[in-house]
Design a protein around this motif. Structure first.
Motif, PDB file in Angstrom:
ATOM      1  N   THR A 128     -47.753  21.777 -17.900  1.00 35.94           N
ATOM      2  CA  THR A 128     -46.764  21.804 -18.749  1.00 35.94           C
ATOM      3  C   THR A 128     -46.267  23.235 -18.606  1.00 35.94           C
ATOM      4  O   THR A 128     -44.733  23.527 -18.807  1.00 35.94           O
ATOM      5  CB  THR A 128     -47.193  21.549 -20.196  1.00 35.94           C
ATOM      6  OG1 THR A 128     -47.580  20.293 -20.210  1.00 35.94           O
ATOM      7  CG2 THR A 128     -46.197  21.827 -21.281  1.00 35.94           C
ATOM      8  N   PHE A 129     -46.999  24.388 -18.584  1.00 34.30           N
ATOM      9  CA  PHE A 129     -46.705  25.910 -18.760  1.00 34.30           C
ATOM     10  C   PHE A 129     -45.502  25.922 -17.392  1.00 34.30           C
ATOM     11  O   PHE A 129     -44.604  26.614 -17.401  1.00 34.30           O
ATOM     12  CB  PHE A 129     -47.771  26.678 -18.720  1.00 34.30           C
ATOM     13  CG  PHE A 129     -47.143  28.115 -18.604  1.00 34.30           C
ATOM     14  CD1 PHE A 129     -46.795  28.793 -19.931  1.00 34.30           C
ATOM     15  CD2 PHE A 129     -47.273  28.613 -17.230  1.00 34.30           C
ATOM     16  CE1 PHE A 129     -46.207  30.173 -19.693  1.00 34.30           C
ATOM     17  CE2 PHE A 129     -46.946  30.392 -17.314  1.00 34.30           C
ATOM     18  CZ  PHE A 129     -46.378  30.698 -18.672  1.00 34.30           C
TER      19      PHE A 129
ATOM     20  N   THR B 170     -41.270  18.097 -10.950  1.00 32.64           N
ATOM     21  CA  THR B 170     -40.851  19.422 -10.804  1.00 32.64           C
ATOM     22  C   THR B 170     -39.500  19.173 -10.487  1.00 32.64           C
ATOM     23  O   THR B 170     -38.361  20.035 -11.096  1.00 32.64           O
ATOM     24  CB  THR B 170     -41.421  20.437  -9.481  1.00 32.64           C
ATOM     25  OG1 THR B 170     -42.953  20.573  -9.997  1.00 32.64           O
ATOM     26  CG2 THR B 170     -40.852  21.717  -9.583  1.00 32.64           C
ATOM     27  N   LEU B 171     -39.292  18.136  -9.578  1.00 26.07           N
ATOM     28  CA  LEU B 171     -37.571  17.929  -9.252  1.00 26.07           C
ATOM     29  C   LEU B 171     -36.709  17.362 -10.508  1.00 26.07           C
ATOM     30  O   LEU B 171     -35.798  17.810 -10.818  1.00 26.07           O
ATOM     31  CB  LEU B 171     -37.524  16.953  -8.080  1.00 26.07           C
ATOM     32  CG  LEU B 171     -37.597  17.478  -6.680  1.00 26.07           C
ATOM     33  CD1 LEU B 171     -37.602  16.193  -5.765  1.00 26.07           C
ATOM     34  CD2 LEU B 171     -36.728  18.489  -6.400  1.00 26.07           C
ATOM     35  N   GLY B 172     -37.695  16.662 -11.332  1.00 24.42           N
ATOM     36  CA  GLY B 172     -37.032  16.143 -12.552  1.00 24.42           C
ATOM     37  C   GLY B 172     -36.762  17.281 -13.557  1.00 24.42           C
ATOM     38  O   GLY B 172     -35.697  17.396 -14.341  1.00 24.42           O
TER      39      GLY B 172
ATOM     40  N   VAL C 259     -40.263  26.261 -15.034  1.00 23.69           N
ATOM     41  CA  VAL C 259     -39.144  25.781 -14.020  1.00 23.69           C
ATOM     42  C   VAL C 259     -37.835  25.560 -14.700  1.00 23.69           C
ATOM     43  O   VAL C 259     -36.921  26.153 -14.399  1.00 23.69           O
ATOM     44  CB  VAL C 259     -39.564  24.590 -13.416  1.00 23.69           C
ATOM     45  CG1 VAL C 259     -38.466  23.754 -12.591  1.00 23.69           C
ATOM     46  CG2 VAL C 259     -41.006  24.839 -12.352  1.00 23.69           C
ATOM     47  N   CYS C 260     -37.955  24.864 -15.948  1.00 19.94           N
ATOM     48  CA  CYS C 260     -36.585  24.871 -16.753  1.00 19.94           C
ATOM     49  C   CYS C 260     -36.100  26.132 -17.288  1.00 19.94           C
ATOM     50  O   CYS C 260     -34.927  26.409 -17.124  1.00 19.94           O
ATOM     51  CB  CYS C 260     -36.949  24.154 -18.044  1.00 19.94           C
ATOM     52  SG  CYS C 260     -37.774  22.418 -17.516  1.00 19.94           S
ATOM     53  N   ALA C 261     -36.942  27.070 -17.436  1.00 19.56           N
ATOM     54  CA  ALA C 261     -36.405  28.400 -18.050  1.00 19.56           C
ATOM     55  C   ALA C 261     -35.932  29.049 -17.063  1.00 19.56           C
ATOM     56  O   ALA C 261     -34.822  29.842 -17.171  1.00 19.56           O
ATOM     57  CB  ALA C 261     -37.312  28.897 -18.981  1.00 19.56           C
TER      58      ALA C 261
END
Length: 441
Positions: A243-244, A207-209, A249-251
């Motif tokens: 993955t979702f 998640t940090l990544g 998190v990225c979005a």
């Protein structure tokens, strides 16, 4: 279950991997020799050739690079290209303009996402509205050293490339030093962040990544070239549910850094910050100088490159999946160099994107420079061939302005390197470590 003895045998014999002995066991005699002041020839040879000792070269080089960058800053003239424009763009935001269509600098409109704005806004205030260029150079000196430490840590974990290659990679590229401390581009900031993300993934901090990766994308979109491998890694290592979550998190982070612009003029922000149709200037291209300018700017040429990118990426994706699937099973086991199974798909995904980039400008060299030695050592070619490829690539990037021959030479090296890496990946996919799962062991 995986058979440990079979896996250890693979890492000992495969060209994909470094010797499968633990650092503690192998390093002890060497340090005993250092302490006693007597080193055998084999110990000295290991110091230069054995990937097990790469961490020593990495540590020494980081110290040397601090000195080199300080000398470069003080002895080599700074060249203004984009720094003032960056400062003008973020100054517009500071003054209350949140419409991306109105944010401009001397070199044109703001074309980077929100993360770039906030990072360079910090630099704007630290450097007295961008006027203290010398201080900015020293900040980028720190960024250079941190970037080097991050990529060295990745490479040391793979136990793949010999120590002398760290020396070559660190000390021979004038262009990379220039991009950092003499040009102050945003490309090295983005690359530093993606290397930080890969380190976090290797340490199982997904998640940090993901947050770090998304921050890198928000500085410059070329980081999306890593996304095919990252998506496969999410699926194979974490599963579809996680993955979702990671994609969310990225979005979500992208929305957060762009929120002020999205709230005021959302369409202008999306078009300005994520403009995939931007046309590059022919005079700066490094990789397509051999084409006539009318072909270079042609829309159908850009579409053709995109299609080729997708086709080649699809051809490699199968083997990336196999590598990352194996990594998901082995990452919790005490097996040396298992990091190779994660690192190669990431570096290869980015490299394929660079191969088919619509244009490469000189500062873009930093996108993949530090990954090239690793890719060369994953190619299966003889050592002299690997070094020749790296040398020609370096020469092509240091010819200014680019020529027909330098751009053709760069493409030839890219193709030869990609062929070698993919061929070797296919070979590894037929070996024990990547077929254990298929046999149900």
């Amino acid at each position: 279950m995986y058979k440990t003895d079979e896996l250890s045998q693979f890492f000992q014999s495969s060209k994909m991997a470094a010797p499968g002995r633990s650092r503690k066991k192998s390093a002890k005699p060497f340090f005993a020799g250092l302490i006693s002041g007597v080193n055998s020839y084999s110990d000295l040879k290991k110091l230069f050739l054995d990937p097990e000792y790469a961490y020593l070269a990495a540590g020494v080089l980081i110290i040397i690079e601090i000195v080199i960058n300080i000398i470069v800053i003080n002895k080599v003239k700074y060249t203004e290209i984009d720094w003032i424009a960056y400062m003008q763009e973020v100054e517009g935001v500071k003054n209350g303009t949140y419409d991306y269509s109105q944010l401009k600098g001397d070199t044109g409109p703001l074309v980077y996402p929100g993360g770039f704005v906030w990072i360079y806004m910090i630099l704007y205030f630290i450097t007295s509205q961008g006027k203290n260029v010398l201080l900015a150079q020293y900040i980028f000196c720190v960024l250079y050293v941190v970037n080097l430490a991050l990529i060295f840590r990745i490479l040391v974990k793979t136990r793949k490339i010999p120590p002398y290659l760290y020396v070559i990679m660190s000390l021979t590229s004038y262009r990379i030093h220039s991009v950092f401390v003499l040009r102050l581009f945003n490309d090295p900031v983005a690359v530093l962040l993606v290397y930080a993300a890969v380190n976090l993934f290797l340490d199982n901090h997904w998640t940090l990544g993901s947050l770090m990766y998304s921050l890198a994308v928000s500085v410059k979109m070329n980081i999306l070239l890593y996304s095919p491998a990252l998506l496969i890694a999410y699926i194979t290592v974490l599963g579809y549910k996680q993955t979702f979550f990671q994609l969310s998190v990225c979005a979500g982070f992208q929305v957060l850094v762009g929120l002020p612009f999205l709230l005021h003029h959302p369409l202008n922000y999306i078009i300005g910050a994520f403009n995939l149709g931007r046309v590059f200037m022919y005079k700066w291209t490094v990789n397509f100088r051999f084409l006539p300018e009318e072909v270079f700017v042609n829309r159908y040429f850009h579409i053709s490159l995109l299609l080729l990118h997708i086709v080649v990426l699809a051809a490699a994706a199968r083997y990336m999946w196999r590598f990352l699937s194996s990594y998901s099973k082995l990452r919790t086991m005490n097996i040396p160099a298992v990091a190779q199974l994660l690192v190669l798909p990431f570096f290869l995904s980015n490299f394929i994107g660079v191969m088919f980039a619509r244009s490469l400008h000189y500062q873009f060299y930093v996108w993949y420079y530090h990954t090239l030695p690793y890719l060369a050592w994953c190619s299966g070619y003889r050592v002299m061939t690997r070094l020749l490829i790296l040398g020609v690539v370096e020469m092509c990037w240091n010819i200014y302005p680019s020529t027909v021959y330098s751009s053709l030479g760069l493409h030839c090296c890219h193709l030869v390197l990609f062929y070698g890496v993919l061929k070797n990946m296919i070979k590894q996919c037929n070996s024990s470590i990547l077929t254990v799962k298929d046999r149900g062991e």
